[in-house]
Scaffold this motif. Structure first.
Motif: not given
Length: 486
Positions: A78-99
């Motif tokens: 349920s967490w994204l551990h590392g809220v940063c651009k270096e996180n490989p999941l960050a681009p996908l989560i950002g594009k989906l607009g997930l808060p």
């Protein structure tokens, strides 16, 4: 999905025929968690024929977003551990607009919430003064620094718990009593929650080898399921297909599932959880090398569960979580407050280690009652929940554990050994991530890594490698020689 309507005969002749005449390279991905989906997505985007076999009737694996309350709640990750651009999941989560709801500004292993959001109580329902919580926090960090000295002194590994006892013997001034001792046990409880294991089984030498990304910890307010659905879009996915046997052949692989159907391909990527590999639920022919089997056997797999209580009204303090302190870490409790993060009247009880395993022996009703009893100790006037959900990651045949950790006396390079391919079998999942074990982004990155390794190996066989074309999502660069000790 349209591709699900293909017959197995068509799959064997089209996607997975062992005959090398004009056809696309083919891969079978085993496991529909985030690692398997990442691998399948990358390979299909690289024009491979891909079929994904998943034992459950749903995708996501240890990511499981439930909507039975009328809103999303994650029973697993349920967490994204590392809220940063270096996180490989960050681009996908950002594009989906997930808060994301940031529950900590730092990237601490010890806990994933800031001190100001704690509300700790004793068994009599009295709140622990914040100044005492902060004081014990500082002492706990001092104790861990002392355990590092113990680590440097002893050549043989030991458990975190044993190291703590040595520290207290040497520096009795760090030994706490009364309420302060109970708060210290709560901090130890939260540390055990990070590893999903008790402190008497966590390695002193390796517990802090994980590389923590910056940016703190962010809770996925709408759940992880949109990420899973995005990765799965357009893939040929076979739900209810539990792999039971994997045969390596000179010209490919053959995978047999529970209903005796067989699938053929050039290679396979195995992303099933470590607990499933430990249980030997899948037969490998020929058997896996001894070093691979040793890695499977020696990496620890822990259990952390969630008992999710849905209430009609909010009656608890407006903090991110509630904690119950006790004489032992086993007796401590932890409740995540989803109302503060997502606006829902929900508390999530999160037991780990032996406590989680003991609770799994109960029925769902009894487990929910147990969690509510812990809550009543600190909030005597608490109203009963109107709904509840209970996870069982330790006994679920599809997982047999929550996530991996470093066991006492075992080297940290076991994760790398688990990742290393065996002929045309490739391995992915959180337990194959050397730096980010136990995390969704660690699992995701190993899936993309295994896909690229597989792509190169299969194209090498077909003689189709173009060294002047970039790999999947990569720039053309100098590639170091691969040297392995395994």
């Amino acid at each position: 999905m349209e591709s699900r309507s293909k017959s197995n005969h068509q799959l064997q002749q089209g996607v997975c025929s062992a005959r090398p005449q004009k056809r696309s390279p083919s891969v079978i991905v085993i496991g529909g968690g985030i690692a398997g989906l990442a691998a399948a997505r990358a390979l299909q985007d690289a024009s491979f024929k891909v079929v994904l076999l998943e034992s459950r009737d749903r995708l996501g694996g240890r990511i499981h977003t439930d909507y039975s309350f009328g809103f999303p709640v994650d029973l697993g990750a349920s967490w994204l551990h590392g809220v940063c651009k270096e996180n490989p999941l960050a681009p996908l989560i950002g594009k989906l607009g997930l808060p994301l709801y940031r529950t900590s500004e730092d990237n601490s292993v010890l806990y994933d919430h800031d001190l100001e959001s704690y509300a700790l109580f004793d068994m009599d329902g009295n709140q622990v003064p914040l100044d005492l919580v902060i004081k014990v926090d500082k002492i706990f960090k001092m104790i861990l620094e002392e355990t590092d000295n113990v680590r440097q002194e002893f050549s043989e590994d030991m458990s975190i718990l044993r190291a703590l006892s040595i520290v207290f013997e040497r520096k009795p001034e760090l030994r706490l009593e009364g309420l302060a001792h109970k708060v210290l046990q709560w901090y130890l409880c939260r540390m055990e929650g990070w590893f999903a294991a008790d402190s008497d089984s966590i390695s002193l030498k390796c517990w802090d080898q994980e590389e923590l990304l910056p940016g703190g910890h962010g809770l996925m307010v709408r759940g992880y399921l949109p990420v899973i659905h995005t990765l799965a879009k357009g893939l040929d996915i076979r739900l209810g297909h539990r792999a039971t046997k994997i045969v390596r052949m000179y010209n490919g692989v053959k995978v047999t599932v529970e209903n005796r159907k067989t699938f053929f391909a050039d290679a396979a990527i195995i992303t099933v959880p470590l607990g499933v590999l430990k249980a030997k639920s899948i037969i490998f022919e020929p058997k896996l090398p001894d070093w691979k089997e040793a890695a499977i056997s020696d990496i620890g797999v822990g259990v952390e569960n969630k008992i999710i209580l849905h209430f009609k009204n909010v009656f608890w303090p407006n903090v991110e979580f509630l904690g119950v302190v006790a004489e032992t870490s086993y007796g401590c409790s932890y409740f995540l407050n989803l109302h503060k993060a997502a606006g829902h009247p929900v508390l999530v009880y999160m037991p780990a280690g032996k406590l989680a395993k003991d609770i799994e022996k109960m029925s769902d009703e009894a487990a929910a009652s147990f969690a509510f009893t812990q809550l009543k100790k600190i909030l005597p006037d608490a109203s009963s929940p109107i709904q509840y959900l209970v996870s069982r990651w330790g006994t679920d045949i599809n997982t047999l554990g929550s996530y991996s950790y470093d066991a006492v006396g075992k080297p940290h390079d076991l994760y790398e050994k688990l990742r290393v391919p065996v002929d045309n079998l490739f391995f992915a999942g959180e337990a194959t991530s050397v730096l980010h074990t136990g995390s969704a982004h660690g699992a995701f990155s190993t899936g993309t890594m295994a896909a690229e390794d597989c792509r190169m190996r299969v194209l090498e066989r077909y003689g189709k490698i173009d060294l002047f074309q970039p790999g999947m999502g990569d720039e053309v660069s100098v590639i170091p020689l691969q040297i392995s000790r395994f």
